[in-house]
Design a protein around this motif. Structure first.
Motif, PDB file in Angstrom:
ATOM      1  N   ASP A  50       8.472   3.938  -3.418  1.00 33.42           N
ATOM      2  CA  ASP A  50       6.842   4.460  -2.968  1.00 33.42           C
ATOM      3  C   ASP A  50       6.477   5.113  -4.017  1.00 33.42           C
ATOM      4  OD1 ASP A  50       7.085   2.811  -0.588  1.00 33.42           O
ATOM      5  OD2 ASP A  50       7.847   4.820   0.627  1.00 33.42           O
ATOM      6  N   LEU A  54       2.826   3.862  -5.697  1.00 36.67           N
ATOM      7  CA  LEU A  54       1.743   4.679  -5.894  1.00 36.67           C
ATOM      8  C   LEU A  54       1.297   4.774  -7.378  1.00 36.67           C
ATOM      9  CD1 LEU A  54       2.671   7.039  -2.837  1.00 36.67           C
ATOM     10  CD2 LEU A  54       0.764   5.398  -3.004  1.00 36.67           C
ATOM     11  N   GLU A  57      -0.852   2.095  -8.173  1.00 30.14           N
ATOM     12  CA  GLU A  57      -2.080   1.865  -7.311  1.00 30.14           C
ATOM     13  C   GLU A  57      -3.123   2.930  -7.794  1.00 30.14           C
ATOM     14  OE1 GLU A  57      -0.867   1.754  -3.402  1.00 30.14           O
ATOM     15  OE2 GLU A  57       0.160   0.222  -3.612  1.00 30.14           O
ATOM     16  N   LYS A 217      -2.561  13.958   6.467  1.00 36.90           N
ATOM     17  CA  LYS A 217      -2.814  12.790   6.298  1.00 36.90           C
ATOM     18  C   LYS A 217      -3.958  12.087   6.329  1.00 36.90           C
ATOM     19  CE  LYS A 217       0.801  10.944   8.286  1.00 36.90           C
ATOM     20  NZ  LYS A 217       2.013  10.334   9.294  1.00 36.90           N
ATOM     21  N   GLY A 218      -4.333  11.343   5.309  1.00 38.19           N
ATOM     22  CA  GLY A 218      -5.649  10.861   5.048  1.00 38.19           C
ATOM     23  C   GLY A 218      -5.695   9.555   6.030  1.00 38.19           C
ATOM     24  N   LYS A 219      -6.875   8.846   6.212  1.00 41.03           N
ATOM     25  CA  LYS A 219      -7.219   7.711   6.371  1.00 41.03           C
ATOM     26  C   LYS A 219      -6.404   6.616   6.253  1.00 41.03           C
ATOM     27  CE  LYS A 219     -12.266   8.818   7.203  1.00 41.03           C
ATOM     28  NZ  LYS A 219     -13.684   8.464   6.977  1.00 41.03           N
ATOM     29  N   ASP A 220      -5.874   6.531   5.089  1.00 45.52           N
ATOM     30  CA  ASP A 220      -4.833   5.664   4.670  1.00 45.52           C
ATOM     31  C   ASP A 220      -3.486   5.800   5.063  1.00 45.52           C
ATOM     32  OD1 ASP A 220      -4.462   7.763   3.138  1.00 45.52           O
ATOM     33  OD2 ASP A 220      -5.030   6.810   1.206  1.00 45.52           O
ATOM     34  N   LYS A 221      -3.200   6.772   5.808  1.00 50.36           N
ATOM     35  CA  LYS A 221      -1.910   7.227   6.317  1.00 50.36           C
ATOM     36  C   LYS A 221      -1.152   7.967   5.449  1.00 50.36           C
ATOM     37  CE  LYS A 221      -2.899   5.801  10.542  1.00 50.36           C
ATOM     38  NZ  LYS A 221      -2.379   4.757  11.012  1.00 50.36           N
ATOM     39  N   ILE A 222      -1.492   8.172   4.257  1.00 48.92           N
ATOM     40  CA  ILE A 222      -0.781   8.674   2.973  1.00 48.92           C
ATOM     41  C   ILE A 222      -1.027  10.292   3.048  1.00 48.92           C
ATOM     42  CG2 ILE A 222      -0.702   9.193   0.735  1.00 48.92           C
ATOM     43  CD1 ILE A 222      -1.536   6.086   0.096  1.00 48.92           C
ATOM     44  N   CYS A 224      -1.145  13.835   1.907  1.00 54.18           N
ATOM     45  CA  CYS A 224      -1.205  14.444   0.560  1.00 54.18           C
ATOM     46  C   CYS A 224      -1.124  15.981   0.916  1.00 54.18           C
ATOM     47  CB  CYS A 224      -2.784  14.468   0.406  1.00 54.18           C
ATOM     48  SG  CYS A 224      -2.980  12.648  -0.381  1.00 54.18           S
TER      49      CYS A 224
END
Length: 230
Positions: A50, A54, A57, A217-222, A224
């Motif tokens: 992962d 990332l 990305e 947790k952000g909207k992208d489920k990641i 931070c």
């Protein structure tokens, strides 16, 4: 406020209320030094794959982490505060994976709010947590490679509990106690240059930093990590 102490990934999975995941040597000490050097955010991940994904990305991102204490192949830095002490991370996103600390963070699923725990920002962390007026705080001790209890995380949990509950704690004993601990031996072993003795000192600079580190947790489920102030 109820305070509960649990251990390892299993403890993280069961933790609820406000959760503080503790990793003194060295993940969450490293995170504080990285933020102090300008990092905009840190993304903790469990899997090495992962982290590499990332990196591809996220433009201009930096890989930091370890397994067995050693820097991972293809990474920019190991999990050492000494190594990053004078590195300018201004505006950078760090992707961080470790044997213990980040495993705990990514496995917390029931927490109302999640924070990292270390000596270097213990006071700021507990001040922020107390400002939330939590019904419960769960302290997750990640220990040695998330498999066995360790003196430094046990002591940090005791210190955090004392700050949360406003009870006395002899902070002066920490460095002396840990200097003689078998869990600190790696820092004084010339055969393990990836764990320099200065890491021991940097991880035990109690309350060096005035910010807490919260996992969001952000909207992208990641997940931070970000600096937060009371």
């Amino acid at each position: 406020m109820k305070i509960e102490k649990v251990d390892f990934v299993e403890g993280a999975q069961q933790a609820d209320g406000v959760v503080i995941v503790i990793d003194v040597f060295r993940a969450f000490s490293v995170a504080c030094y990285a933020f102090a050097n300008g990092a905009s955010k840190i993304i903790p991940v469990g899997e090495i794959s992962d982290a590499h994904r990332l990196k591809k990305e996220i433009s201009n991102s930096i890989l930091i982490g370890e397994r067995g204490g050693k820097m991972l192949e293809g990474f920019d830095f190991g999990n050492s505060p000494t190594e990053i002490l004078k590195v300018d991370f201004s505006g950078k996103t760090l992707v961080h994976t470790t044997h213990a600390g980040t495993q705990g963070l990514v496995n917390v699923t029931h927490g109302d709010a999640i924070f990292t725990g270390a000596f270097v920002n213990a006071s700021a962390t507990t001040q922020y947590v107390k400002s939330l007026s939590p019904r419960k705080v769960t302290l997750v001790r990640m220990g040695l490679e998330a498999e066995g209890r360790s003196d430094e995380d046990d002591l940090c949990a005791e210190y955090l509990e004392s700050l949360l509950a406003n009870i006395p704690f002899n902070i002066e004993k920490v460095k002396t106690t840990l200097r003689d601990s078998p869990f600190s031996a790696r820092f004084f072993d010339p055969q393990k240059p990836w764990s320099p003795p200065t890491d021991f000192d940097l991880c035990l600079e109690v309350n060096r930093f005035d910010f807490a580190v919260q996992a969001i947790k952000g909207k992208d489920k990641i997940l931070c990590l970000k600096k937060v102030f009371v």
